[in-house]
Scaffold this motif. Structure first.
Motif, PDB file in Angstrom:
ATOM      1  N   HIS A 419       0.817  -1.214   0.000  1.00 54.78           N
ATOM      2  CA  HIS A 419       0.000   0.000   0.000  1.00 54.78           C
ATOM      3  C   HIS A 419       0.854   1.269   0.000  1.00 54.78           C
ATOM      4  O   HIS A 419       0.403   2.317   0.478  1.00 54.78           O
ATOM      5  CB  HIS A 419      -0.957   0.039   1.205  1.00 54.78           C
ATOM      6  N   ARG A 420       2.044   1.183  -0.540  1.00 53.91           N
ATOM      7  CA  ARG A 420       2.940   2.330  -0.627  1.00 53.91           C
ATOM      8  C   ARG A 420       3.755   2.234  -1.904  1.00 53.91           C
ATOM      9  O   ARG A 420       3.969   1.133  -2.439  1.00 53.91           O
ATOM     10  CB  ARG A 420       3.900   2.374   0.566  1.00 53.91           C
ATOM     11  N   TYR A 422       7.415   2.578  -3.577  1.00 48.61           N
ATOM     12  CA  TYR A 422       8.842   2.555  -3.268  1.00 48.61           C
ATOM     13  C   TYR A 422       9.627   2.384  -4.564  1.00 48.61           C
ATOM     14  O   TYR A 422       9.123   1.785  -5.533  1.00 48.61           O
ATOM     15  CB  TYR A 422       9.220   1.381  -2.366  1.00 48.61           C
ATOM     16  N   THR A 445       1.738   1.382  -4.925  1.00 48.05           N
ATOM     17  CA  THR A 445       0.810   1.562  -3.812  1.00 48.05           C
ATOM     18  C   THR A 445      -0.501   0.840  -4.091  1.00 48.05           C
ATOM     19  O   THR A 445      -0.690   0.217  -5.145  1.00 48.05           O
ATOM     20  CB  THR A 445       0.560   3.059  -3.581  1.00 48.05           C
ATOM     21  N   GLY A 453      -3.965   8.045   1.793  1.00 41.86           N
ATOM     22  CA  GLY A 453      -2.719   8.115   2.536  1.00 41.86           C
ATOM     23  C   GLY A 453      -2.477   9.528   3.043  1.00 41.86           C
ATOM     24  O   GLY A 453      -3.272  10.449   2.821  1.00 41.86           O
ATOM     25  N   THR A 457       6.148  11.730   1.491  1.00 42.64           N
ATOM     26  CA  THR A 457       7.023  11.369   0.375  1.00 42.64           C
ATOM     27  C   THR A 457       8.469  11.570   0.791  1.00 42.64           C
ATOM     28  O   THR A 457       8.829  12.626   1.321  1.00 42.64           O
ATOM     29  CB  THR A 457       6.714  12.226  -0.865  1.00 42.64           C
ATOM     30  N   ASN A 472       6.461   6.810  -0.915  1.00 43.60           N
ATOM     31  CA  ASN A 472       5.267   7.656  -0.924  1.00 43.60           C
ATOM     32  C   ASN A 472       4.070   6.793  -0.554  1.00 43.60           C
ATOM     33  O   ASN A 472       4.010   5.620  -0.933  1.00 43.60           O
ATOM     34  CB  ASN A 472       5.064   8.274  -2.319  1.00 43.60           C
ATOM     35  N   ASP A 473       3.094   7.360   0.189  1.00 44.49           N
ATOM     36  CA  ASP A 473       1.954   6.531   0.589  1.00 44.49           C
ATOM     37  C   ASP A 473       0.604   7.062   0.109  1.00 44.49           C
ATOM     38  O   ASP A 473      -0.431   6.831   0.743  1.00 44.49           O
ATOM     39  CB  ASP A 473       1.938   6.312   2.107  1.00 44.49           C
ATOM     40  N   ARG A 475      -2.431   6.955  -2.935  1.00 38.30           N
ATOM     41  CA  ARG A 475      -3.069   5.848  -3.645  1.00 38.30           C
ATOM     42  C   ARG A 475      -2.990   6.078  -5.155  1.00 38.30           C
ATOM     43  O   ARG A 475      -2.971   7.211  -5.617  1.00 38.30           O
ATOM     44  CB  ARG A 475      -4.539   5.713  -3.228  1.00 38.30           C
ATOM     45  N   GLY A 574       5.389   5.461   9.184  1.00 38.96           N
ATOM     46  CA  GLY A 574       4.198   5.756   8.391  1.00 38.96           C
ATOM     47  C   GLY A 574       2.933   5.080   8.854  1.00 38.96           C
ATOM     48  O   GLY A 574       1.866   5.334   8.296  1.00 38.96           O
ATOM     49  N   SER A 575       2.994   4.236   9.874  1.00 36.66           N
ATOM     50  CA  SER A 575       1.789   3.528  10.314  1.00 36.66           C
ATOM     51  C   SER A 575       0.885   4.387  11.190  1.00 36.66           C
ATOM     52  O   SER A 575      -0.308   4.162  11.254  1.00 36.66           O
ATOM     53  CB  SER A 575       2.179   2.258  11.081  1.00 36.66           C
TER      54      SER A 575
END
Length: 640
Positions: A419-420, A422, A445, A453, A457, A472-473, A475, A574-575
Motif C-alpha cells: 500500500h505504498r 517505493y 501503492t 494516505g 514522500t 510515498n503513501d 493511492r 508511516g503507520s
C-alpha cells in the motif's frame, strides 16, 4: 511499437483471418460458430429483459497469435447463482479490427455453464501479432460492452516502445476506484494486477460500499458474490475493457497471510484446502485466464511467462500457493531450506531468466523483494519481514546471484502488497549497502486499500534501507514505459479515494538505463527551503503497550520561526501519523508528540490514536514531514 490495426486489411487477409479464428478453446467446453444449435438444444437462453453483462468484459494473457476473452453472465450479481438458471446458456462472441465491430475476423459460441458460475474463457487463436482487436459478447438480444485488446509482438520482433501499468490492493469498502478511472484513460499495451484483487473480510467502510456478504467469506457462493461485487465497479470494468491484463494473486483472494495449505489461524488443513479450492475457483471464474489454468480442487497453476518481441519478458509469479509458512525471526528466515516459490517454480524462473534473450526481464511479484528488515542499529534484533522475501532469504539470494551473473539481463521486479510506493536498488548483498547493484525494484501503492494516505514522500535512502530511492503513501497505480535503452516508471497518484471523482498526477518519475541497474530520479525533486532546519532531537518507542512511553521530540535548529501547520510526525515508519494543527515553533524550540492520550501543553502534544501501536521493529523509524508531505528528517528507535 507498430500497430497493424492502423492499416486496413485487404480482402485476402481479412478472409484468411475470418477462417483462422472461428474456433477457440473455452473453459469447460469446446466452441465454434457451428455449435449454436447444439448449445441451445442442451441448455436454454438466459433470463430475458435482464442485463446478463453486469460484470463487464475483460481480456488477458496475450500471445502473438491469441488472447483470452472473458465475461460472466450475472443479471443479479450479488445473489448465489447470479440470477442465472441451473443449466448452460449459449454465449456468442465476436472479435473485430474496429471498435464498431463491423470488420469481424472471428466469432463463435461458448457454453456458459452453471458449474463455472456461467463464466466463459475464450482462447481465441489465429490472430495477427502486435495487433489491436475489439470484442463483444451476445446473449439473446443483449450485447455486452465492446472491449479492446491487443496481441503480443512475435518473439524476437524489433519493438521500439512498450507501455504498461500495474496495480494492486483494491479493498472495495475502503474507497472508490478513482485510480482505475484514470488507469482506463491511459494509452497502454498491457495492465498487470499484482494481487489482493478482493478482500475476504466482512468490512463495511463508510462509503456505502460495504462487503457482500457482510461477513468473512468461506464457501464457493460467498467467494463468487464477493468477486462479482468487485467486478460491478464501473471504473474497474472500464479498465478491464481498455486493454489486456495479466493477473496474479496474493493472500486476500483466499485469507490473510495464508501460506500454501496453512491458514492464518492454523485451521485444519483439510478444512482450509476446501476453502482454498472455493476461492481459487471463484478467482478463475472472474479473471481472463486460459482454460488450461482451470483449477483442480485447491490447485491452480498461475505462474506463467509472456514475451513481447525482443524488448521485454514478464515472469508472472505466485508467491502464495507454494510458500513455507511465515516466520518472525531473522534466525528462522535464514534457514536455507525455506522457500517462497517452491522448487518447481523457482527452477522454472531461473531457467527462464538464464535462457532469456529479451532486453528487459520482469518479475511480476506480490511482496517486497528488497530487504526491509535491516535495522541500522546492530543492537536491535527484531524482525518484521516474515510475509516478504525477507522471510525467505535463500530464495532471494539465489535470484540475486542470477541477476549478478548476467550483466545484460536488466532485471526489474514490480511489486504490490504494501500500500505504498517505493523504488529500490537491489543489492548483491543486502548486508553490505556498498555491494553491487544488480537489479531494480518498483513497488506500487494500493488502488484503495487503507483509504487515503497522508501524502508523505521521501526522496533518497532511508535509515533502515539505504538502497531505497523513493517512498510515498498516496493511492494510485504505476505506469512504465520501456524502450531498448531505458525504463521509465511514473508513480501516478490520485487526490482522494473518498469521492467518486478525483484528479491524478505523477508524484515522481524514475528511470533505469539498460546495462545500469538501479533507479534514478527523473522528475524534479520539490525544493526544501528553511524547513530543512527541522530535526528529530529525541525518540522513544512504546514499551509494554504503554502508548505514553512512545514519543518524538522535534527541534527548530534554524534562526527563524517555522509555521508547523500541516506538518506530519509519523510514528512506526508511516503507520501512525500525527498532523499538526495551527502551530509555530520558534528558533531553538522543541515540541514533543506522545503517541497516546493526554492533555496538550505548549511543548507537549498527544496523538491519541486510541489503541496499541506496532512494536518497534523492522526498523521502526519516526519521520517528520512538511505541509507538502516531504520528509525533512527521520530517526530510528534505540533498542528497548
Amino acid at each position: 511499437m507498430d500497430d497493424h490495426s492502423a492499416h486496413p486489411l485487404d480482402d485476402t487477409r481479412r478472409e484468411f483471418l475470418r477462417k483462422a479464428v472461428t474456433t477457440a478453446t473455452v473453459a469447460g467446453l469446446g466452441a465454434s460458430g457451428t455449435e449454436v444449435a447444439a448449445a441451445e438444444e442442451h441448455g436454454g437462453q438466459a433470463p430475458q429483459h435482464e442485463n446478463p453483462f453486469t460484470l463487464g468484459v475483460a481480456s488477458g494473457d496475450p500471445l502473438p497469435d491469441s488472447v483470452v476473452l472473458w465475461t460472466r453472465l450475472a443479471p443479479e450479481p450479488l445473489t448465489e447463482a447470479g440470477g442465472m438458471p441451473g443449466h448452460q446458456v449459449p454465449v456468442q462472441w465476436e472479435i473485430a479490427t474496429d471498435e464498431a465491430m463491423s470488420q469481424v475476423v472471428g466469432k463463435g459460441t461458448a457454453k456458459a455453464r452453471p458449474e463455472y458460475g456461467h463464466s466463459v474463457h475464450i482462447d481465441v487463436k489465429g490472430l495477427d501479432a502486435d495487433t489491436e482487436y475489439y470484442y463483444q459478447f451476445k446473449v439473446g438480444s443483449d450485447r455486452s460492452p465492446v472491449g479492446r485488446t491487443k496481441t503480443a509482438p512475435e518473439p524476437g520482433m524489433d519493438v521500439s516502445e512498450f507501455t504498461f501499468a500495474f496495480t494492486s490492493c483494491q479493498n472495495y469498502p475502503f474507497g472508490y476506484y478513482t485510480a482505475h478511472d484514470h488507469l482506463a484513460d491511459e494509452d497502454l499495451d498491457l495492465a498487470i494486477q499484482l494481487g489482493d484483487y478482493i478482500y475476504e473480510g466482512g468490512g463495511q467502510g463508510v462509503f456505502g460500499r460495504g462487503h457482500e456478504p457482510p461477513r468473512e467469506i468461506q464457501n464457493l457462493s460467498d467467494y463468487r458474490i464477493r468477486q462479482a461485487q468487485y467486478k460491478t465497479d464501473p471504473n474497474l470494468q472500464d479498465a478491464h475493457a481498455a486493454f489486456p491484463w495479466l493477473v496474479t494473486w496474493d493472500d486476500h483472494e483466499v485469507e490473510n497471510n495464508y501460506a500454501d495449505a496453512t491458514s492464518e489461524d492454523n485451521a485444519l488443513t483439510e478444512e482450509f484446502l476446501e476453502r482454498r479450492a472455493n476461492a481459487y475457483q471463484a478467482y478463475f471464474e472472474h479473471q481472463p485466464l486460459r482454460p488450461s489454468r482451470m483449477p483442480e480442487g485447491p490447485n491452480l497453476p498461475l505462474y506463467r511467462r509472456f514475451t513481447f518481441g525482443d524488448l521485454v519478458e514478464f515472469n508472472v509469479l505466485d508467491t502464495r500457493q507454494y510458500r513455507d509458512d511465515q516466520v518472525y525471526s531473522a534466525e528462522e528466515a535464514d534457514d536455507p531450506g525455506r522457500t517462497i516459490l517452491g522448487d518447481e517454480q523457482e527452477n522454472w524462473l531461473v531457467d527462464g531468466l538464464t535462457d532469456s534473450t529479451s532486453q528487459w526481464n520482469v518479475l511480476a511479484n506480490q511482496v517486497p523483494f528488497a530487504a526491509t528488515d535491516e535495522n541500522p542499529n546492530p543492537d536491535v534484533q527484531d524482525f518484521g519481514g516474515g510475509d516478504k522475501w525477507d522471510g525467505y532469504r535463500a530464495d532471494r539470494e539465489r535470484l540475486l546471484g542470477v541477476m549478478a551473473d548476467d550483466p545484460e539481463l536488466n532485471p526489474v521486479v514490480i511489486t504490490g502488497d504494501v500500500h505504498r510506493n517505493y523504488a529500490y536498488n537491489l543489492k548483491a548483498d543486502f548486508s553490505n549497502p556498498d555491494s553491487e547493484t544488480v537489479g531494480t525494484e518498483y513497488v506500487g501503492t494500493s488502488a484503495s486499500s487503507f483509504g487515503d494516505g497522508s501524502g508523505i514522500t521521501q526522496y533518497g535512502p532511508s535509515l533502515g534501507e539505504p538502497w531505497q530511492r523513493f517512498f510515498n503513501d498516496d493511492r494510485g497505480y504505476v505506469r512504465c514505459t520501456i524502450t531498448p535503452e531505458q525504463w521509465q516508471t511514473d508513480y501516478r497518484v490520485v487526490s482522494t479515494v473518498e469521492k467518486p471523482e478525483a484528479t491524478v498526477s505523477t508524484v515522481a518519475s524514475f528511470t533505469t538505463d539498460a546495462g545500469e541497474p538501479g533507479a534514478t530520479l527523473a522528475s524534479e525533486r520539490p525544493a526544501q527551503p528553511q524547513q530543512t532546519a527541522v530535526e528529530i532531537a529525541d525518540i522513544r518507542p512504546n514499551q509494554d503497550g504503554d502508548l505514553n512511553n512512545e514519543y518524538a521530540t522535534v527541534k527548530n535548529t534554524g534562526d527563524t520561526t517555522i509555521d508547523f501547520s500541516g506538518f506530519i510526525l509519523s510514528f512506526e515508519a508511516g503507520s501512525q501519523n500525527y498532523t499538526f494543527g495551527e502551530f509555530t515553533l520558534g528558533p531553538g524550540e522543541t515540541v514533543t508528540v506522545r503517541n497516546g492520550p493526554g492533555e496538550d501543553t505548549e511543548s507537549t502534544l498527544y496523538a491519541d490514536f486510541g489503541g496499541p501501536v506496532l512494536n518497534n521493529s523492522n526498523p521502526d523509524t519516526v519521520l517528520v514531514a512538511n505541509e507538502d508531505g516531504i520528509v525533512l528528517d527521520e530517526a530510528s528507535y534505540p533498542p528497548v
